[in-house]
Motif scaffolding. Structure first.
Motif, PDB file in Angstrom:
ATOM      1  N   THR A 144      -0.474 -18.127   3.090  1.00  0.00           N
ATOM      2  CA  THR A 144      -1.541 -18.345   2.112  1.00  0.00           C
ATOM      3  C   THR A 144      -2.549 -17.199   2.138  1.00  0.00           C
ATOM      4  O   THR A 144      -3.139 -16.875   1.106  1.00  0.00           O
ATOM      5  CB  THR A 144      -2.253 -19.691   2.344  1.00  0.00           C
ATOM      6  N   LEU A 145      -2.736 -16.573   3.295  1.00  0.00           N
ATOM      7  CA  LEU A 145      -3.574 -15.372   3.359  1.00  0.00           C
ATOM      8  C   LEU A 145      -2.978 -14.265   2.485  1.00  0.00           C
ATOM      9  O   LEU A 145      -3.697 -13.604   1.726  1.00  0.00           O
ATOM     10  CB  LEU A 145      -3.683 -14.886   4.801  1.00  0.00           C
ATOM     11  N   ALA A 146      -1.665 -14.066   2.595  1.00  0.00           N
ATOM     12  CA  ALA A 146      -1.011 -13.005   1.826  1.00  0.00           C
ATOM     13  C   ALA A 146      -1.095 -13.277   0.329  1.00  0.00           C
ATOM     14  O   ALA A 146      -1.378 -12.372  -0.473  1.00  0.00           O
ATOM     15  CB  ALA A 146       0.450 -12.870   2.267  1.00  0.00           C
ATOM     16  N   ALA A 147      -0.853 -14.531  -0.080  1.00  0.00           N
ATOM     17  CA  ALA A 147      -0.912 -14.874  -1.504  1.00  0.00           C
ATOM     18  C   ALA A 147      -2.327 -14.740  -2.048  1.00  0.00           C
ATOM     19  O   ALA A 147      -2.534 -14.259  -3.169  1.00  0.00           O
ATOM     20  CB  ALA A 147      -0.401 -16.299  -1.706  1.00  0.00           C
ATOM     21  N   THR A 148      -3.303 -15.143  -1.260  1.00  0.00           N
ATOM     22  CA  THR A 148      -4.698 -15.035  -1.696  1.00  0.00           C
ATOM     23  C   THR A 148      -5.123 -13.586  -1.799  1.00  0.00           C
ATOM     24  O   THR A 148      -5.816 -13.187  -2.754  1.00  0.00           O
ATOM     25  CB  THR A 148      -5.613 -15.796  -0.719  1.00  0.00           C
ATOM     26  N   ARG A 149      -4.696 -12.777  -0.851  1.00  0.00           N
ATOM     27  CA  ARG A 149      -5.029 -11.355  -0.919  1.00  0.00           C
ATOM     28  C   ARG A 149      -4.483 -10.729  -2.203  1.00  0.00           C
ATOM     29  O   ARG A 149      -5.187  -9.955  -2.873  1.00  0.00           O
ATOM     30  CB  ARG A 149      -4.444 -10.614   0.289  1.00  0.00           C
ATOM     31  N   GLU A 150      -3.263 -11.079  -2.559  1.00  0.00           N
ATOM     32  CA  GLU A 150      -2.668 -10.509  -3.781  1.00  0.00           C
ATOM     33  C   GLU A 150      -3.509 -10.844  -5.007  1.00  0.00           C
ATOM     34  O   GLU A 150      -3.782  -9.980  -5.851  1.00  0.00           O
ATOM     35  CB  GLU A 150      -1.242 -11.041  -3.963  1.00  0.00           C
ATOM     36  N   ILE A 151      -3.966 -12.091  -5.108  1.00  0.00           N
ATOM     37  CA  ILE A 151      -4.753 -12.490  -6.268  1.00  0.00           C
ATOM     38  C   ILE A 151      -6.135 -11.844  -6.248  1.00  0.00           C
ATOM     39  O   ILE A 151      -6.624 -11.353  -7.273  1.00  0.00           O
ATOM     40  CB  ILE A 151      -4.856 -14.023  -6.342  1.00  0.00           C
ATOM     41  N   VAL A 152      -6.782 -11.817  -5.085  1.00  0.00           N
ATOM     42  CA  VAL A 152      -8.096 -11.185  -4.992  1.00  0.00           C
ATOM     43  C   VAL A 152      -8.023  -9.718  -5.382  1.00  0.00           C
ATOM     44  O   VAL A 152      -8.894  -9.204  -6.107  1.00  0.00           O
ATOM     45  CB  VAL A 152      -8.674 -11.351  -3.572  1.00  0.00           C
ATOM     46  N   GLU A 153      -6.989  -9.028  -4.945  1.00  0.00           N
ATOM     47  CA  GLU A 153      -6.847  -7.617  -5.295  1.00  0.00           C
ATOM     48  C   GLU A 153      -6.610  -7.441  -6.790  1.00  0.00           C
ATOM     49  O   GLU A 153      -7.123  -6.492  -7.400  1.00  0.00           O
ATOM     50  CB  GLU A 153      -5.701  -6.995  -4.494  1.00  0.00           C
ATOM     51  N   ARG A 154      -5.868  -8.343  -7.400  1.00  0.00           N
ATOM     52  CA  ARG A 154      -5.629  -8.249  -8.843  1.00  0.00           C
ATOM     53  C   ARG A 154      -6.914  -8.524  -9.626  1.00  0.00           C
ATOM     54  O   ARG A 154      -7.195  -7.857 -10.626  1.00  0.00           O
ATOM     55  CB  ARG A 154      -4.518  -9.218  -9.254  1.00  0.00           C
ATOM     56  N   VAL A 155      -7.703  -9.481  -9.162  1.00  0.00           N
ATOM     57  CA  VAL A 155      -8.979  -9.763  -9.829  1.00  0.00           C
ATOM     58  C   VAL A 155      -9.934  -8.583  -9.672  1.00  0.00           C
ATOM     59  O   VAL A 155     -10.608  -8.169 -10.619  1.00  0.00           O
ATOM     60  CB  VAL A 155      -9.614 -11.048  -9.264  1.00  0.00           C
ATOM     61  N   ALA A 156      -9.980  -8.033  -8.461  1.00  0.00           N
ATOM     62  CA  ALA A 156     -10.895  -6.919  -8.190  1.00  0.00           C
ATOM     63  C   ALA A 156     -10.429  -5.620  -8.835  1.00  0.00           C
ATOM     64  O   ALA A 156     -11.232  -4.718  -9.086  1.00  0.00           O
ATOM     65  CB  ALA A 156     -11.050  -6.729  -6.687  1.00  0.00           C
ATOM     66  N   GLY A 157      -9.124  -5.505  -9.085  1.00  0.00           N
ATOM     67  CA  GLY A 157      -8.581  -4.288  -9.686  1.00  0.00           C
ATOM     68  C   GLY A 157      -8.443  -3.135  -8.701  1.00  0.00           C
ATOM     69  O   GLY A 157      -8.354  -1.983  -9.101  1.00  0.00           O
ATOM     70  N   ARG A 158      -8.399  -3.466  -7.412  1.00  0.00           N
ATOM     71  CA  ARG A 158      -8.256  -2.424  -6.392  1.00  0.00           C
ATOM     72  C   ARG A 158      -7.745  -3.059  -5.101  1.00  0.00           C
ATOM     73  O   ARG A 158      -7.969  -4.247  -4.856  1.00  0.00           O
ATOM     74  CB  ARG A 158      -9.589  -1.723  -6.125  1.00  0.00           C
ATOM     75  N   PRO A 159      -7.103  -2.264  -4.234  1.00  0.00           N
ATOM     76  CA  PRO A 159      -6.630  -2.817  -2.973  1.00  0.00           C
ATOM     77  C   PRO A 159      -7.779  -3.132  -2.028  1.00  0.00           C
ATOM     78  O   PRO A 159      -8.820  -2.490  -2.070  1.00  0.00           O
ATOM     79  CB  PRO A 159      -5.733  -1.715  -2.393  1.00  0.00           C
ATOM     80  N   ALA A 160      -7.578  -4.141  -1.199  1.00  0.00           N
ATOM     81  CA  ALA A 160      -8.576  -4.476  -0.182  1.00  0.00           C
ATOM     82  C   ALA A 160      -8.501  -3.470   0.959  1.00  0.00           C
ATOM     83  O   ALA A 160      -7.427  -2.940   1.247  1.00  0.00           O
ATOM     84  CB  ALA A 160      -8.341  -5.891   0.327  1.00  0.00           C
ATOM     85  N   PRO A 161      -9.639  -3.221   1.636  1.00  0.00           N
ATOM     86  CA  PRO A 161      -9.720  -2.111   2.586  1.00  0.00           C
ATOM     87  C   PRO A 161      -9.311  -2.459   4.018  1.00  0.00           C
ATOM     88  O   PRO A 161     -10.055  -2.230   4.957  1.00  0.00           O
ATOM     89  CB  PRO A 161     -11.200  -1.742   2.535  1.00  0.00           C
ATOM     90  N   ALA A 162      -8.129  -3.054   4.193  1.00  0.00           N
ATOM     91  CA  ALA A 162      -7.636  -3.334   5.549  1.00  0.00           C
ATOM     92  C   ALA A 162      -6.162  -3.701   5.462  1.00  0.00           C
ATOM     93  O   ALA A 162      -5.694  -4.230   4.448  1.00  0.00           O
ATOM     94  CB  ALA A 162      -8.429  -4.473   6.191  1.00  0.00           C
ATOM     95  N   ALA A 163      -5.423  -3.416   6.541  1.00  0.00           N
ATOM     96  CA  ALA A 163      -4.010  -3.772   6.576  1.00  0.00           C
ATOM     97  C   ALA A 163      -3.831  -5.263   6.860  1.00  0.00           C
ATOM     98  O   ALA A 163      -2.947  -5.915   6.301  1.00  0.00           O
ATOM     99  CB  ALA A 163      -3.290  -2.940   7.633  1.00  0.00           C
ATOM    100  N   ASP A 164      -4.663  -5.810   7.731  1.00  0.00           N
ATOM    101  CA  ASP A 164      -4.586  -7.219   8.089  1.00  0.00           C
ATOM    102  C   ASP A 164      -5.116  -8.078   6.937  1.00  0.00           C
ATOM    103  O   ASP A 164      -6.213  -7.831   6.415  1.00  0.00           O
ATOM    104  CB  ASP A 164      -5.423  -7.458   9.352  1.00  0.00           C
ATOM    105  N   ASP A 165      -4.354  -9.104   6.537  1.00  0.00           N
ATOM    106  CA  ASP A 165      -4.736  -9.916   5.374  1.00  0.00           C
ATOM    107  C   ASP A 165      -6.061 -10.628   5.585  1.00  0.00           C
ATOM    108  O   ASP A 165      -6.886 -10.713   4.664  1.00  0.00           O
ATOM    109  CB  ASP A 165      -3.646 -10.937   5.054  1.00  0.00           C
ATOM    110  N   ARG A 166      -6.298 -11.152   6.780  1.00  0.00           N
ATOM    111  CA  ARG A 166      -7.551 -11.856   7.043  1.00  0.00           C
ATOM    112  C   ARG A 166      -8.736 -10.905   6.898  1.00  0.00           C
ATOM    113  O   ARG A 166      -9.703 -11.217   6.189  1.00  0.00           O
ATOM    114  CB  ARG A 166      -7.533 -12.466   8.444  1.00  0.00           C
ATOM    115  N   GLU A 167      -8.679  -9.776   7.547  1.00  0.00           N
ATOM    116  CA  GLU A 167      -9.772  -8.810   7.456  1.00  0.00           C
ATOM    117  C   GLU A 167      -9.934  -8.312   6.027  1.00  0.00           C
ATOM    118  O   GLU A 167     -11.055  -8.137   5.545  1.00  0.00           O
ATOM    119  CB  GLU A 167      -9.521  -7.638   8.394  1.00  0.00           C
ATOM    120  N   ALA A 168      -8.821  -8.081   5.355  1.00  0.00           N
ATOM    121  CA  ALA A 168      -8.878  -7.594   3.974  1.00  0.00           C
ATOM    122  C   ALA A 168      -9.647  -8.555   3.081  1.00  0.00           C
ATOM    123  O   ALA A 168     -10.478  -8.142   2.264  1.00  0.00           O
ATOM    124  CB  ALA A 168      -7.463  -7.388   3.436  1.00  0.00           C
ATOM    125  N   LEU A 169      -9.393  -9.847   3.228  1.00  0.00           N
ATOM    126  CA  LEU A 169     -10.082 -10.837   2.402  1.00  0.00           C
ATOM    127  C   LEU A 169     -11.563 -10.936   2.758  1.00  0.00           C
ATOM    128  O   LEU A 169     -12.414 -11.071   1.873  1.00  0.00           O
ATOM    129  CB  LEU A 169      -9.417 -12.204   2.561  1.00  0.00           C
TER     130      LEU A 169
END
Length: 206
Positions: A162-187
């Motif tokens: 669920t962390l991975a799926a949420t990260r994908e959606i957050v990045e699509r909404v934001a229009g840019r990749p999150a700044p971390a390799a780890d999904d938890r930190e990225a979110l």
């Protein structure tokens, strides 16, 4: 549809794992204690129950990504936050708050399991398929699970899937990749729950 029960059940397990002092610890939501967040989760469970029976024949106007409107992370001083704190404080204690949460969370989980993924439902003046609506709640549930456990020890966080799926959606909404390799930190960085690296502007999901 498969991720929602994983996210929802994991969140319920986390609430059950809370010990007495942890209820008044800060959460990842600015200005909210853990008990405030659990009260907010009660409102979320009510929303699931109401929305899943508010079916419609109208065409979908949003999907699991376009449902979200990016904004600026709040500071906990808004009127909704004040209401949440008053509501949480009205309970006699953690046991009463947990009991109310359990009743509604279990009912919401059963309603979601029985729902037709292709059916369309109305919420916030928009129409989504049930599958898309429950996907929005995978995001909501995962982020609030992170909020619940951000400053606690001994309470498990959200499942990796669920962390991975949420990260994908957050990045699509934001229009840019999150700044971390780890999904938890990225979110946590991407949504302003932890200070993001220099040059990265966090986004709130409205």
């Amino acid at each position: 549809m498969e991720l929602f029960p994983r996210a929802w059940n994991a969140l319920q397990d986390a609430v059950h794992a809370l010990e007495a002092p942890q209820w008044v610890a800060p959460s990842g939501c600015a200005g909210w204690l853990v008990q405030d967040l659990v009260f907010h989760l009660i409102i979320g469970a009510q929303d699931i129950l109401i929305t899943l029976v508010t079916t419609t024949g109208a065409p979908a106007t949003r999907d699991a990504v376009s449902y979200w409107e990016p904004g600026t992370p709040g500071d906990g001083t808004d009127a909704e936050s004040a209401f949440i704190r008053r509501g949480a404080g009205a309970y006699s204690g953690p046991a009463a708050l947990t009991h109310h949460f359990d009743d509604l969370a279990v009912a919401a989980g059963k309603a979601a399991a029985a729902a037709d993924p292709a059916a369309r439902v109305e919420t916030r003046d928009e129409v989504l398929t049930v599958a898309d609506y429950l996907t929005t709640y995978v995001v909501e549930t995962t982020l609030h699970h992170l909020d619940l456990t951000l400053h606690l020890s001994g309470v498990d966080g959200p499942p990796p899937e669920t962390l991975a799926a949420t990260r994908e959606i957050v990045e699509r909404v934001a229009g840019r990749p999150a700044p971390a390799a780890d999904d938890r930190e990225a979110l946590l960085f991407a949504t302003g729950r932890l200070p993001a690296p220099a040059g990265f502007e966090p986004v709130a999901l409205g």
